[in-house]
Design a protein around this motif. Structure first.
Motif, short mmCIF file in Angstrom:
data_model
loop_
_atom_site.label_atom_id
_atom_site.label_comp_id
_atom_site.label_asym_id
_atom_site.label_seq_id
_atom_site.Cartn_x
_atom_site.Cartn_y
_atom_site.Cartn_z
N ILE A 126 0.83 -1.21 0.00
CA ILE A 126 0.00 0.00 0.00
C ILE A 126 0.86 1.26 0.00
N HIS A 152 -12.39 3.36 0.28
CA HIS A 152 -11.83 2.62 -0.85
C HIS A 152 -12.33 1.18 -0.94
N PHE A 153 -12.40 0.50 0.18
CA PHE A 153 -12.73 -0.93 0.16
C PHE A 153 -14.23 -1.12 -0.01
N LEU A 162 -9.36 4.01 4.09
CA LEU A 162 -9.71 2.61 3.92
C LEU A 162 -11.21 2.44 3.74
N SER A 208 -5.44 -2.22 -5.58
CA SER A 208 -5.61 -0.88 -6.15
C SER A 208 -5.48 0.23 -5.11
N PHE A 209 -5.13 -0.13 -3.87
CA PHE A 209 -5.02 0.86 -2.80
C PHE A 209 -3.57 1.24 -2.57
N ASP A 233 -9.49 -4.67 -4.27
CA ASP A 233 -9.45 -3.44 -3.47
C ASP A 233 -8.05 -3.24 -2.89
#
Length: 358
Positions: free
Chosen positions: A169, A319-320, A316, A252-253, A249
């Protein structure tokens, strides 16, 4: 969703709020008092600012909680000690629009009450929502700029990362070379732009004191500096395996932050050209400043996990795609941090700089 909507700390004053989990930042701020005091004294000794009557300053990335007013209180006391010329102080508290300004300005009222016995200088405090990578103030209007633990946050996730960083990340040992390059280039562009804009907003001879997270080593992938993010990525990957987090997820974070070394900071300041670097100081900040000589790994790990959660949980959560129990995430994270810790007290690395507007 744009970063301006998710780059904010946990709001309010609850158990997981930034207001109650920012002792690390408070400790780091207190370590900058010498460079702040020296900068203000030098400015007031060498510049003729008293003719303005009103001293104008901004705190960029002020966040929410008692640390913001701690800085302002110290600055006001220092100005009173070094100068009798200013009758008024105008203070702008800046952060992104979704920062918890409501909670912050509740604290401002109690701050006014504590300072009301002092007749001068009078202090006027305003909120200034917006990105510090944009123009926020008129030309030649600011005497002093302050920022603590904000400038290492980027204007966005570096372009071209997408899923190139996979299970990481942030920058890690397993990150491809183009990931390191993308992060470093983004910081160079952002910090250059920050200095360029501040150069327009500040008066000649104005001063700026900035502190930011840094790294000791030239190697940007060093586990020593990036342990928090590396271990958080490992925690999230375990939850992917357990089916609690979507793999796409995680892949792509990427955290929009860059932890520079002192050389990078110095180079960008010199290249941009609006400011003279008067002083640079570097110092460690313990993961858990509240611990004494009786170091306890589990306690330190829990403290560090709570500190990280207060800053990164909103990112978080936005995004998730799957609903995630973040109590579980950060409980697992604390356990992993405890496994990582040695018997010695671990520390972050902070870079503090004093700049003079040419």
């Amino acid at each position: 969703m744009g970063l301006n909507k998710i780059l904010h700390t946990n709001a309010g004053d609850g158990e997981t709020s930034y207001a109650n989990n920012s002792i690390v930042q408070k400790y780091g701020i207190s370590k900058t008092w010498p460079i702040l005091d020296e900068t203000l004294k030098n400015m007031l000794d060498t510049e003729r600012f008293e003719e303005y009557c009103c001293f104008k300053m901004v705190d960029f990335g002020c966040a929410s909680g008692p640390n913001t007013l701690l800085v302002l209180s110290h600055l006001m006391d220092t100005l009173q000690d070094f100068s009798s010329g200013f009758q008024e102080i105008q203070v702008f508290l800046n952060d992104l629009p979704d920062n918890d300004f409501n909670n912050l300005f509740k604290l401002v009222q109690s701050f006014y009450q504590k300072k009301e016995t002092k007749t001068k200088p009078l202090c006027f405090i305003y909120g200034s929502p917006g990105s510090f990578y944009d123009r926020l103030f008129p030309s030649n209007s600011m005497h002093f700029v302050y920022s603590s633990y904000s400038i290492h946050w980027l204007s966005g996730v570096p372009e071209g990362l997408e899923s190139n960083n996979k299970e990481n990340i942030y920058i890690a040992k397993t990150s491809p070379a183009n990931v390191l390059e993308a992060y470093a280039n983004q910081f160079q562009r952002d910090f250059f732009k920050f200095l360029n804009i501040r150069g327009e907003e500040m008066i000649p001879g104005g001063r700026m004191v900035l502190s930011l997270s840094g790294r000791r080593l030239e190697d940007a992938s060093s586990m020593v500096e990036n342990a928090h993010f590396t271990i958080l990525a490992e925690t999230l990957h375990e939850m992917v395996v357990e089916g609690q987090v979507e793999k796409d997820d995680l892949y792509s974070f990427n955290v929009p932050i860059y932890i520079p070394c002192p050389r990078e900071v110095e180079t960008i300041i010199a290249d941009q050209g609006s400011f003279k670097l008067d002083k640079m100081d570097v110092f460690p900040v313990p993961w858990d400043p509240s611990q004494d000589e009786n170091f306890e790994k589990s306690r330190c790990a829990k403290f560090a996990a709570d500190s990280v959660r207060a800053v990164i949980e909103p990112m978080l959560a936005s995004h998730f795609s799957r609903v995630v129990n973040y109590d579980v995430v950060f409980e697992k994270y604390a356990e992993k941090l405890a496994e990582h810790l040695s018997k010695e007290k671990p520390s972050h690395f902070t870079i503090a700089i004093s700049l003079r507007r040419k």
